[in-house]
Design a protein around this motif. Sequence first.
Motif, PDB file in Angstrom:
ATOM      1  N   ASP A   9       0.827  -1.210   0.000  1.00 14.36           N
ATOM      2  CA  ASP A   9       0.000   0.000   0.000  1.00 14.36           C
ATOM      3  C   ASP A   9       0.864   1.265   0.000  1.00 14.36           C
ATOM      4  OD1 ASP A   9      -2.317  -1.507  -0.040  1.00 14.36           O
ATOM      5  OD2 ASP A   9      -2.719  -1.275   2.112  1.00 14.36           O
ATOM      6  N   GLU A  10       1.943   1.268   0.786  1.00 15.18           N
ATOM      7  CA  GLU A  10       2.821   2.436   0.820  1.00 15.18           C
ATOM      8  C   GLU A  10       3.511   2.632  -0.523  1.00 15.18           C
ATOM      9  OE1 GLU A  10       6.470   4.500   3.347  1.00 15.18           O
ATOM     10  OE2 GLU A  10       5.752   2.520   3.961  1.00 15.18           O
ATOM     11  N   GLU A  13       0.957   4.006  -3.035  1.00 18.30           N
ATOM     12  CA  GLU A  13       0.693   5.422  -2.774  1.00 18.30           C
ATOM     13  C   GLU A  13       1.880   6.290  -3.190  1.00 18.30           C
ATOM     14  OE1 GLU A  13      -0.856   9.055  -1.740  1.00 18.30           O
ATOM     15  OE2 GLU A  13      -1.896   7.164  -2.078  1.00 18.30           O
ATOM     16  N   ALA A  16       1.962   6.632  -6.929  1.00 17.33           N
ATOM     17  CA  ALA A  16       0.889   7.521  -7.397  1.00 17.33           C
ATOM     18  C   ALA A  16       1.287   8.981  -7.186  1.00 17.33           C
ATOM     19  CB  ALA A  16      -0.425   7.206  -6.670  1.00 17.33           C
ATOM     20  N   VAL A  17       1.890   9.284  -6.056  1.00 18.73           N
ATOM     21  CA  VAL A  17       2.359  10.652  -5.795  1.00 18.73           C
ATOM     22  C   VAL A  17       3.475  11.003  -6.782  1.00 18.73           C
ATOM     23  CG1 VAL A  17       3.535  12.137  -4.122  1.00 18.73           C
ATOM     24  CG2 VAL A  17       1.642  10.668  -3.382  1.00 18.73           C
TER      25      VAL A  17
END
Length: 168
Positions: A9-10, A13, A16-17
């Motif tokens: 998940d990290e 994310e 995506a950033v």
Amino acid sequence: MTGSTFSRDELVEAFAVFEGTVDRAAQTRDWDPWVDQYTDDILYIEHAAGTMRGREQVRPWIWKTMESFPGNYMTSFPSLWHVIDEDTGRIICELDNPMRDPGDGTIISATNISILTYAGDGRWRQQEDIYNPLRFVSAAVKWCRKAEELGTLPDEAAEWMAKYGGKR
């Protein structure tokens, strides 16, 4: 390197950033936020330009590359696909490098593979770009020829073409 401490998940994310930041940099032509995603001691391996160590070696290279032809005619850098390697904290992706419309709607681009290694806290500690530089030269030559045919070839691109594009 094995045993990453970052969850899937990290990594999802953080990537995506990264993509959002790169997209904003391409739209605003402000390359500093892109570079600021790296750790201070980033190892950036760029097969044509060489190996850079540290943000302050990467920063002038990105600005120069992206603000001169053909980089300044690339409109975005979307990932076409990516793979998350949780064990190493890496994202491997194919990035597209489309150039602006020469005047008739033609899309000309080249792609590269990038391997990003995550450091945590939204920062990347290594990036390696893998590609065939001749494909990028070929795409830029194709773009110049199309723009020349359409009467839209800017002086900067014509100068680049005269230097690197070879003869017709």
